[in-house]
Write an enzyme that holds these catalytic residues in place. Structure first.
Site, PDB file in Angstrom:
ATOM      1  N   HIS A 193       0.008 -11.630   1.498  1.00  0.00           N
ATOM      2  CA  HIS A 193      -0.587 -10.850   1.256  1.00  0.00           C
ATOM      3  C   HIS A 193      -1.954 -11.783   0.172  1.00  0.00           C
ATOM      4  O   HIS A 193      -3.018 -11.379   0.335  1.00  0.00           O
ATOM      5  CB  HIS A 193      -0.198  -9.235   0.337  1.00  0.00           C
ATOM      6  CG  HIS A 193      -1.376  -8.226   0.314  1.00  0.00           C
ATOM      7  ND1 HIS A 193      -0.301  -7.423   0.350  1.00  0.00           N
ATOM      8  CD2 HIS A 193      -2.484  -8.776   0.192  1.00  0.00           C
ATOM      9  CE1 HIS A 193      -1.599  -6.211   0.014  1.00  0.00           C
ATOM     10  NE2 HIS A 193      -2.991  -7.256  -0.121  1.00  0.00           N
ATOM     11  N   TYR A 231       0.794  -1.116  -0.003  1.00  0.00           N
ATOM     12  CA  TYR A 231       0.244  -0.192  -0.636  1.00  0.00           C
ATOM     13  C   TYR A 231       0.598   1.261  -0.023  1.00  0.00           C
ATOM     14  O   TYR A 231       0.155   2.500  -0.540  1.00  0.00           O
ATOM     15  CB  TYR A 231      -0.774   0.107   1.540  1.00  0.00           C
ATOM     16  CG  TYR A 231      -1.953  -1.417   1.626  1.00  0.00           C
ATOM     17  CD1 TYR A 231      -1.915  -2.407   0.467  1.00  0.00           C
ATOM     18  CD2 TYR A 231      -2.714  -1.492   2.320  1.00  0.00           C
ATOM     19  CE1 TYR A 231      -2.865  -3.206   0.528  1.00  0.00           C
ATOM     20  CE2 TYR A 231      -3.511  -2.172   2.739  1.00  0.00           C
ATOM     21  CZ  TYR A 231      -3.872  -2.978   1.829  1.00  0.00           C
ATOM     22  OH  TYR A 231      -4.382  -3.801   1.648  1.00  0.00           O
TER      23      TYR A 231
HETATM   24  N1  LIG Z   1      -5.786  -8.207   2.077  1.00  0.00           N
HETATM   25  C1  LIG Z   1      -5.958  -7.471   1.152  1.00  0.00           C
HETATM   26  O1  LIG Z   1      -5.758  -8.368   0.190  1.00  0.00           O
HETATM   27  C2  LIG Z   1      -7.388  -6.203   1.243  1.00  0.00           C
HETATM   28  C3  LIG Z   1      -7.248  -6.222  -0.263  1.00  0.00           C
HETATM   29  C4  LIG Z   1      -7.933  -4.921  -0.514  1.00  0.00           C
HETATM   30  C5  LIG Z   1      -9.205  -4.195   0.927  1.00  0.00           C
HETATM   31  N2  LIG Z   1      -7.700  -5.052   2.711  1.00  0.00           N
HETATM   32  C6  LIG Z   1      -7.955  -3.956   3.526  1.00  0.00           C
HETATM   33  O2  LIG Z   1      -9.298  -3.485   3.996  1.00  0.00           O
HETATM   34  C7  LIG Z   1      -9.581  -2.033   4.347  1.00  0.00           C
HETATM   35  C8  LIG Z   1     -11.285  -1.107   3.356  1.00  0.00           C
HETATM   36  O3  LIG Z   1     -11.211  -1.626   2.300  1.00  0.00           O
HETATM   37  P1  LIG Z   1     -11.683  -0.839   1.024  1.00  0.00           P
HETATM   38  O4  LIG Z   1     -10.816   0.218   1.341  1.00  0.00           O
HETATM   39  O5  LIG Z   1     -10.911  -1.293  -0.007  1.00  0.00           O
HETATM   40  O6  LIG Z   1     -12.945  -0.702   1.273  1.00  0.00           O
HETATM   41  P2  LIG Z   1     -14.335   0.064   2.461  1.00  0.00           P
HETATM   42  O7  LIG Z   1     -13.697  -0.149   3.803  1.00  0.00           O
HETATM   43  O8  LIG Z   1     -14.926  -1.510   2.410  1.00  0.00           O
HETATM   44  O9  LIG Z   1     -14.959   0.586   2.182  1.00  0.00           O
HETATM   45  C9  LIG Z   1     -13.924   2.329   1.792  1.00  0.00           C
HETATM   46  C10 LIG Z   1     -15.322   3.323   1.119  1.00  0.00           C
HETATM   47  O10 LIG Z   1     -16.764   3.173   1.375  1.00  0.00           O
HETATM   48  C11 LIG Z   1     -16.432   5.038   2.189  1.00  0.00           C
HETATM   49  N3  LIG Z   1     -17.473   4.905   3.058  1.00  0.00           N
HETATM   50  C12 LIG Z   1     -16.512   4.657   3.665  1.00  0.00           C
HETATM   51  N4  LIG Z   1     -17.613   4.707   5.468  1.00  0.00           N
HETATM   52  C13 LIG Z   1     -18.343   5.346   4.490  1.00  0.00           C
HETATM   53  C14 LIG Z   1     -19.671   6.191   5.503  1.00  0.00           C
HETATM   54  N5  LIG Z   1     -19.720   5.825   6.796  1.00  0.00           N
HETATM   55  N6  LIG Z   1     -20.462   6.333   4.829  1.00  0.00           N
HETATM   56  C15 LIG Z   1     -20.111   6.787   2.954  1.00  0.00           C
HETATM   57  N7  LIG Z   1     -19.148   6.244   2.420  1.00  0.00           N
HETATM   58  C16 LIG Z   1     -18.415   5.372   3.564  1.00  0.00           C
HETATM   59  C17 LIG Z   1     -15.116   5.111   1.323  1.00  0.00           C
HETATM   60  O11 LIG Z   1     -15.118   7.078   1.063  1.00  0.00           O
HETATM   61  P3  LIG Z   1     -14.727   7.680   1.828  1.00  0.00           P
HETATM   62  O12 LIG Z   1     -13.623   7.972   1.544  1.00  0.00           O
HETATM   63  O13 LIG Z   1     -15.449   8.719   1.002  1.00  0.00           O
HETATM   64  O14 LIG Z   1     -15.750   7.722   3.035  1.00  0.00           O
HETATM   65  C18 LIG Z   1     -14.741   4.511   0.281  1.00  0.00           C
HETATM   66  O15 LIG Z   1     -14.267   5.005  -0.642  1.00  0.00           O
HETATM   67  C19 LIG Z   1      -8.612  -1.805   2.966  1.00  0.00           C
HETATM   68  O16 LIG Z   1      -8.231  -0.186   3.451  1.00  0.00           O
HETATM   69  C20 LIG Z   1      -7.331  -2.881   3.479  1.00  0.00           C
HETATM   70  O17 LIG Z   1      -6.777  -2.568   4.692  1.00  0.00           O
HETATM   71  C21 LIG Z   1      -6.951  -5.575   2.261  1.00  0.00           C
END
Ligand SMILES: NC(=O)c1ccc[n+]([C@@H]2O[C@H](COP(=O)([O-])OP(=O)(O)OC[C@H]3O[C@@H](n4cnc5c(N)ncnc54)[C@H](OP(=O)(O)O)[C@@H]3O)[C@@H](O)[C@H]2O)c1
Length: 279
Positions: free
Chosen positions: A110, A52
């Site tokens: 990962h 990241y």
């Molecule tokens: N191990 C892996 O391969 C892997 C893969 C993917 C992700 N991850 C981890 O999982 C974490 C979370 O996944 P993600 O960031 O992809 O997706 P997510 O948490 O499912 O969604 C994030 C999105 O939702 C929006 N959001 C968040 N809270 C909100 C709320 N209360 N109301 C409205 N919109 C909201 C955010 O926009 P705003 O910023 O505009 O609020 C952002 O666009 C990652 O950051 C990473 O650390 C791990």
């Protein structure tokens, strides 16, 4: 601020705070500020990865917070390109240097790599733990067959599997396998990267309860004893997403949300990276 529960490991003493802050979608200047907002809101579990590029900002925010290092549960990950023993060890050293910490609380593989044998990777992961560079170890994006192999091949116990999970993705089989191995399931993309917003069922439940859709979706995961690591760039949403420990979804609400799963629900799906596919 509400106290947050932790999910216990069953194979050794220790626990993972059930709600963490994801940093995978962070970019540039906002990084340290977003993590600072999360720590201020009460998150004590921060998820980063070598891939990241957010480790320096996470480390900076941790130091600036003044919180004792022992209060924070810090996860980072070794990328699929670096799963050979020598590369693995270098990646862990690079993570520790970027974070400026002595040890990682949870070190994850990962993604699996079809071209590198788990028989080489799992001992490298265990070695990081035996050297004290990681307190706990686990895997991410492994299917059930790979999970079974990883457990069998790892000389140290795994404590967690991180994978995508939210109401649009049926993970019942993987969740059962994770439980069979007595690991903690950590749900990434718990808000389906924003796709849940506007869903009529979630809107209805959220409105009736006076909660946000994000809170309802996160609560649904937590009530399955699944940890979740949502991301937001906005301090008010970061705080809102953490405010999920003072209500309980009914059996009927849980079932309605569970019925939202769909065939094309996956949002994180790099082609061909999981040997044998997801199922
Ligand atoms: N191990 C892996 O391969 C892997 C893969 C993917 C992700 N991850 C981890 O999982 C974490 C979370 O996944 P993600 O960031 O992809 O997706 P997510 O948490 O499912 O969604 C994030 C999105 O939702 C929006 N959001 C968040 N809270 C909100 C709320 N209360 N109301 C409205 N919109 C909201 C955010 O926009 P705003 O910023 O505009 O609020 C952002 O666009 C990652 O950051 C990473 O650390 C791990």
């Amino acid at each position: 601020m509400t106290a947050q529960p932790s999910l216990a490991f069953s194979k050794e003493s220790g626990a993972i705070p059930a709600l963490g802050f994801g940093t995978g979608a962070m970019t540039g200047g906002m990084s340290a500020e977003a993590v600072a907002a999360a720590l201020k809101a009460g998150y004590r579990h921060i998820d980063t990865a070598r891939k990241y590029g957010t480790e320096p900002a996470v480390g900076e925010a941790l130091r600036a917070s003044g919180l004792p290092r022992g209060d924070i549960f810090l996860t980072t990950k070794v990328s699929h390109e670096n799963l050979r023993a020598g590369d693995f060890a270098r990646s862990v050293d690079d993570s520790l240097a970027a974070l400026k910490v002595d040890t990682i609380d949870l070190l994850l593989v990962h993604w699996p790599n079809p071209n590198i044998a788990l028989a080489e990777t799992m001992p490298a992961l265990a070695k990081a733990k035996r050297q004290g560079l990681a307190r706990h170890i686990g895997i991410a994006n492994f299917n059930i067959a790979l999970l079974d192999q990883a457990v069998a091949l790892c000389p140290e116990p795994l404590v967690a599997l991180q994978a995508e999970y939210h109401p649009y993705l049926d993970q019942s089989k993987l969740l059962a396998a994770v439980r069979r191995h007595k690991l903690v399931f950590i749900a990434y993309c718990p808000l389906a990267r924003g796709r849940l917003f506007g869903d009529p069922v979630l809107d209805d439940i959220a409105e009736k309860r006076g909660r946000s859709v994000a809170q309802v979706a996160l609560r649904w995961l937590l009530q399955q004893d699944v940890a979740a690591i949502p991301f937001s760039s906005k301090p008010e949403r970061i705080a809102d997403n953490f405010d999920v420990f003072d209500f309980t979804l009914s059996d009927d609400e849980t079932a309605r949300i569970g019925a939202l799963k769909r065939a094309n629900g996956r949002v994180a799906n790099p082609a061909g990276r999981v040997p044998g596919g997801w199922d």
